[in-house]
Scaffold this motif. Structure first.
Motif, short mmCIF file in Angstrom:
data_model
loop_
_atom_site.label_atom_id
_atom_site.label_comp_id
_atom_site.label_asym_id
_atom_site.label_seq_id
_atom_site.Cartn_x
_atom_site.Cartn_y
_atom_site.Cartn_z
N ALA A 37 0.80 -1.22 0.00
CA ALA A 37 0.00 0.00 0.00
C ALA A 37 0.83 1.26 0.00
CB ALA A 37 -0.92 0.01 1.23
N SER A 38 2.10 1.18 0.43
CA SER A 38 2.91 2.38 0.56
C SER A 38 4.05 2.37 -0.45
CB SER A 38 3.49 2.46 1.98
OG SER A 38 4.37 3.55 2.07
N ASN A 39 4.29 3.53 -1.04
CA ASN A 39 5.45 3.68 -1.92
C ASN A 39 6.67 4.18 -1.16
OD1 ASN A 39 4.00 2.95 -4.25
ND2 ASN A 39 3.15 5.02 -4.43
N GLN A 40 6.49 4.53 0.10
CA GLN A 40 7.59 5.06 0.89
C GLN A 40 8.32 3.91 1.59
OE1 GLN A 40 4.93 7.93 2.94
NE2 GLN A 40 6.45 9.46 2.32
N HIS A 41 9.25 3.36 0.86
CA HIS A 41 9.99 2.19 1.33
C HIS A 41 11.47 2.47 1.07
CE1 HIS A 41 10.26 -2.07 2.44
NE2 HIS A 41 11.18 -2.17 1.49
N TYR A 42 12.31 2.40 2.11
CA TYR A 42 13.71 2.81 1.98
C TYR A 42 14.63 1.69 2.48
CZ TYR A 42 11.11 7.17 2.00
OH TYR A 42 10.19 8.14 1.74
N GLN A 43 15.71 1.51 1.77
CA GLN A 43 16.69 0.50 2.15
C GLN A 43 17.77 1.15 3.03
OE1 GLN A 43 16.01 -2.55 1.10
NE2 GLN A 43 17.67 -3.52 2.24
N VAL A 44 18.18 0.43 4.06
CA VAL A 44 19.27 0.89 4.91
C VAL A 44 20.59 0.46 4.30
CG1 VAL A 44 20.32 0.74 7.22
CG2 VAL A 44 17.82 0.83 6.98
N GLN A 45 21.58 1.30 4.42
CA GLN A 45 22.92 1.00 3.91
C GLN A 45 23.38 -0.39 4.38
OE1 GLN A 45 25.72 3.61 5.71
NE2 GLN A 45 27.49 2.88 4.56
N GLU A 46 24.14 -1.11 3.51
CA GLU A 46 24.65 -2.43 3.88
C GLU A 46 25.50 -2.34 5.14
OE1 GLU A 46 24.80 -1.12 0.91
OE2 GLU A 46 23.68 -2.45 -0.43
N PHE A 47 25.21 -3.18 6.12
CA PHE A 47 25.95 -3.17 7.37
C PHE A 47 26.42 -4.56 7.77
CE2 PHE A 47 21.49 -3.82 8.30
CZ PHE A 47 21.49 -4.83 9.26
N SER A 48 25.96 -5.61 7.05
CA SER A 48 26.30 -6.98 7.40
C SER A 48 26.11 -7.88 6.18
CB SER A 48 25.41 -7.46 8.56
OG SER A 48 25.50 -8.86 8.74
N ASP A 49 26.92 -8.96 6.13
CA ASP A 49 26.71 -9.96 5.08
C ASP A 49 25.51 -10.86 5.39
OD1 ASP A 49 28.92 -9.07 3.68
OD2 ASP A 49 30.29 -10.45 4.69
N ASP A 50 25.12 -10.90 6.67
CA ASP A 50 24.07 -11.82 7.11
C ASP A 50 22.69 -11.18 7.22
OD1 ASP A 50 25.96 -13.93 7.44
OD2 ASP A 50 26.58 -13.01 9.34
N TYR A 51 22.65 -9.85 7.37
CA TYR A 51 21.38 -9.19 7.63
C TYR A 51 21.25 -7.93 6.77
CZ TYR A 51 22.02 -12.15 11.68
OH TYR A 51 22.28 -13.22 12.49
N SER A 52 20.02 -7.57 6.47
CA SER A 52 19.72 -6.31 5.82
C SER A 52 18.62 -5.62 6.60
CB SER A 52 19.30 -6.54 4.36
OG SER A 52 18.07 -7.26 4.31
#
Length: 359
Positions: A37-52
């Motif tokens: 429902a929302s277009n406001q979706h943001y990715q956090v900078q890569e901080f781990s090989d195991d998690y995003s």
């Protein structure tokens, strides 16, 4: 019913029904609808090989939160944490552009105590060689500073920690992590005159306070210190005074009337205080760390010809000039020589004070 209205209804119901279980806020049943429902979706900078991690903006008049921070297992795609947060997305995006991160929100920034802090901090908080997570929940720190919910790594997931979260609420900035000494530390303040510093050891995955220092400026422009230190399981309290920190640089004005440093790196200062209705001179002698060893506030004598200030703190006579301090004891005299280029200010300035006799 439209998808936007449906998503809001679903979200409100889920918030009311959801409780914290093992410290994880789970919104699994509504997140897919919200994401669509929302277009406001943001990715956090890569901080781990195991998690995003990602951030989804939400709109709910009944909630103080405007976002959800999701932490995802990169291998399985499983959402491990979904935490409500109150974030300034526009600020985060501007910061991302300044750091040339594109549309990704920055991570792992904690410039203590008043500097920049990211929405996510990934580090080992409890010194078990596993990296933990802190997720911004809002601005509940001192003077509206950042605050966090903290999750400790446990097996293949993260478990919410009340104890570590408390260290990330109400203080000035995120807590400091000294991996050499395995000490965590916090700072809080009230105005410019009062500060409190705490140190914690981690015992059984819980931060335990081992030292508290409270400092407050007093009427002598010195720091009144109350230090509480844990010794044999009990907090021992000590009160003393300190010289304020001073960087001896040309652009920094001398905070005292007169100052010199003697051969053993101890420091002597002369300054004034308002006492008994007038400005009066005082003498302070401090160790290498600035802790006051002797404070004298009585009568002084100043010899303008010899440019020497003297006073008697019975039975000891002290004489001060640009060469250093002469200490006359009943059976011996000790000369504390001033280090070269360590004399600042002028003794002529002492003549103006009521408790100084000039001859």
């Amino acid at each position: 019913m439209s998808s936007n209205i449906l998503s809001k209804v679903l979200f409100k119901r889920a918030v009311r029904a959801t409780t914290i279980a093992s410290g994880l806020l789970v919104f699994a049943s509504i997140l897919p609808a919200l994401a669509q429902a929302s277009n406001q979706h943001y990715q956090v900078q890569e901080f781990s090989d195991d998690y995003s991690a990602s951030i989804t903006a939400i709109e709910d008049e009944d909630s103080e939160s405007n976002s959800i921070i999701n932490v995802i297992n990169a291998k399985t795609g499983q959402t491990l944490i979904s935490q409500p947060a109150s974030l300034d997305i526009e600020y985060e995006l501007d910061n991302s552009k300044a750091r040339q991160l594109g549309e990704k929100i920055s991570a792992n920034i904690a410039n203590r105590h008043y500097g920049e802090h990211s929405v996510l901090i990934y580090d080992d908080f409890n010194f078990d060689d596993q990296k933990d997570l802190a997720l911004r929940d809002g601005r509940n720190g001192c003077y509206g500073g950042p605050s966090y919910q903290v999750y400790l790594k446990e097996d293949n997931t993260f478990v919410h920690s009340d104890g570590f979260t408390e260290l990330a609420q109400g203080y000035c900035g995120f807590f400091d992590i000294d991996k050499d000494s395995e000490i965590l530390s916090t700072m809080s303040k009230s105005g410019a005159a009062w500060h409190q510093f705490k140190e914690f050891k981690v015992i059984n995955d819980e931060p335990v306070v081992v030292r508290i220092i409270e400092e407050e400026w007093n009427n002598r422009s010195l720091l009144s210190i109350t230090e509480s230190k844990k010794i044999n399981g009990k907090m021992k309290v000590e009160n003393y005074e300190m010289l304020p920190p001073y960087a001896e640089q040309a652009e920094n004005p001398l905070p005292y009337i007169y100052m010199l440093i003697v051969d053993n790196n101890k420091k002597m200062v002369l300054d004034s205080q308002y006492k008994d209705g007038s400005e009066q001179l005082y003498y302070a002698f401090a160790d290498e760390e600035g802790r006051i060893e002797l404070l004298y506030e009585g009568q002084f004598d100043y010899d303008k010809t010899k440019k020497t200030l003297s006073f008697t703190n019975r039975p000891v006579l002290y004489k001060i000039n640009n060469q250093g301090i002469t200490v006359k004891l009943p059976n011996k005299t000790v000369q504390l020589k001033a280090q070269p280029k360590s004399v600042f200010g002028s003794l002529d300035g002492v003549a103006q004070f009521k408790n100084v006799r000039v001859k």
